[in-house]
Design a protein around this motif. Structure first.
Motif, short mmCIF file in Angstrom:
data_model
loop_
_atom_site.label_atom_id
_atom_site.label_comp_id
_atom_site.label_asym_id
_atom_site.label_seq_id
_atom_site.Cartn_x
_atom_site.Cartn_y
_atom_site.Cartn_z
N MET A 1 -0.40 2.00 1.10
CA MET A 1 -1.66 1.83 0.44
C MET A 1 -2.61 2.92 0.93
N PHE A 2 -3.46 3.37 0.04
CA PHE A 2 -4.50 4.35 0.37
C PHE A 2 -5.85 3.69 0.13
N VAL A 3 -6.76 3.79 1.10
CA VAL A 3 -8.11 3.26 0.92
C VAL A 3 -9.14 4.32 1.28
N ASP A 4 -10.27 4.24 0.61
CA ASP A 4 -11.40 5.15 0.86
C ASP A 4 -12.52 4.36 1.51
N ILE A 5 -13.19 4.99 2.47
CA ILE A 5 -14.40 4.42 3.05
C ILE A 5 -15.50 5.45 2.83
N ARG A 6 -16.50 5.04 2.07
CA ARG A 6 -17.64 5.90 1.73
C ARG A 6 -18.92 5.14 2.03
N GLN A 7 -20.03 5.83 1.92
CA GLN A 7 -21.32 5.18 2.15
C GLN A 7 -21.54 4.04 1.15
N ASP A 8 -21.17 4.26 -0.09
CA ASP A 8 -21.49 3.29 -1.13
C ASP A 8 -20.32 2.38 -1.55
N ALA A 9 -19.15 2.56 -0.94
CA ALA A 9 -18.01 1.74 -1.33
C ALA A 9 -16.96 1.73 -0.21
N GLY A 20 -1.59 -1.00 8.18
CA GLY A 20 -0.64 -0.65 9.24
C GLY A 20 0.25 0.49 8.82
N GLU A 21 1.46 0.49 9.33
CA GLU A 21 2.41 1.57 9.10
C GLU A 21 2.58 1.82 7.60
N GLY A 22 2.48 3.08 7.22
CA GLY A 22 2.62 3.47 5.82
C GLY A 22 1.31 3.48 5.06
N ASP A 23 0.24 2.96 5.66
CA ASP A 23 -1.07 2.94 5.01
C ASP A 23 -1.90 4.14 5.47
N HIS A 24 -2.84 4.57 4.63
CA HIS A 24 -3.68 5.71 4.97
C HIS A 24 -5.13 5.43 4.60
N ILE A 25 -6.02 5.76 5.51
CA ILE A 25 -7.46 5.56 5.32
C ILE A 25 -8.12 6.92 5.19
N VAL A 48 -5.25 1.73 13.03
CA VAL A 48 -4.50 2.81 13.68
C VAL A 48 -3.52 2.22 14.70
N CYS A 49 -3.96 1.23 15.46
CA CYS A 49 -3.06 0.58 16.42
C CYS A 49 -1.88 -0.09 15.73
N ASN A 50 -2.07 -0.48 14.47
CA ASN A 50 -0.99 -1.08 13.69
C ASN A 50 -0.14 -0.04 12.99
N GLY A 51 -0.47 1.25 13.15
CA GLY A 51 0.35 2.31 12.57
C GLY A 51 -0.24 3.04 11.39
N ALA A 52 -1.44 2.68 10.95
CA ALA A 52 -2.07 3.37 9.82
C ALA A 52 -2.53 4.77 10.25
N SER A 53 -2.65 5.66 9.30
CA SER A 53 -3.16 7.00 9.59
C SER A 53 -4.53 7.17 8.94
N VAL A 54 -5.32 8.11 9.48
CA VAL A 54 -6.69 8.31 9.03
C VAL A 54 -6.95 9.79 8.81
N SER A 55 -7.68 10.08 7.74
CA SER A 55 -8.16 11.45 7.48
C SER A 55 -9.66 11.41 7.34
#
Length: 61
Positions: A1-9, A20-25, A48-55
């Motif tokens: 899964m891919f999720v976005d974190i922005r100021q408005d959403a 977790g693993e395989g997910d990306h923020i 991240v501790c569950n294996g997710a990656s962040v950009s």
């Protein structure tokens, strides 16, 4: 899964924590202007501790 974190959403905090693993923020530059940014920062740490990656992004995705 891919999720976005922005100021408005952003997804619900619990959804971010559950990633977790395989997910990306994708965290956009303006996300730090959210009033609840510190809560999201902690949720990202859990993911991240569950294996997710962040950009950290400067522009649009």
């Amino acid at each position: 899964m891919f999720v976005d974190i922005r100021q408005d959403a952003a997804p619900a905090l619990g959804d971010v924590r559950a990633l977790g693993e395989g997910d990306h923020i994708y965290v956009f530059k303006d996300a730090k202007q959210r009033k609840d940014w510190t809560r999201y920062a902690v949720a990202i740490g859990h993911a991240v501790c569950n294996g997710a990656s962040v950009s950290w992004l400067e522009g649009e995705r």
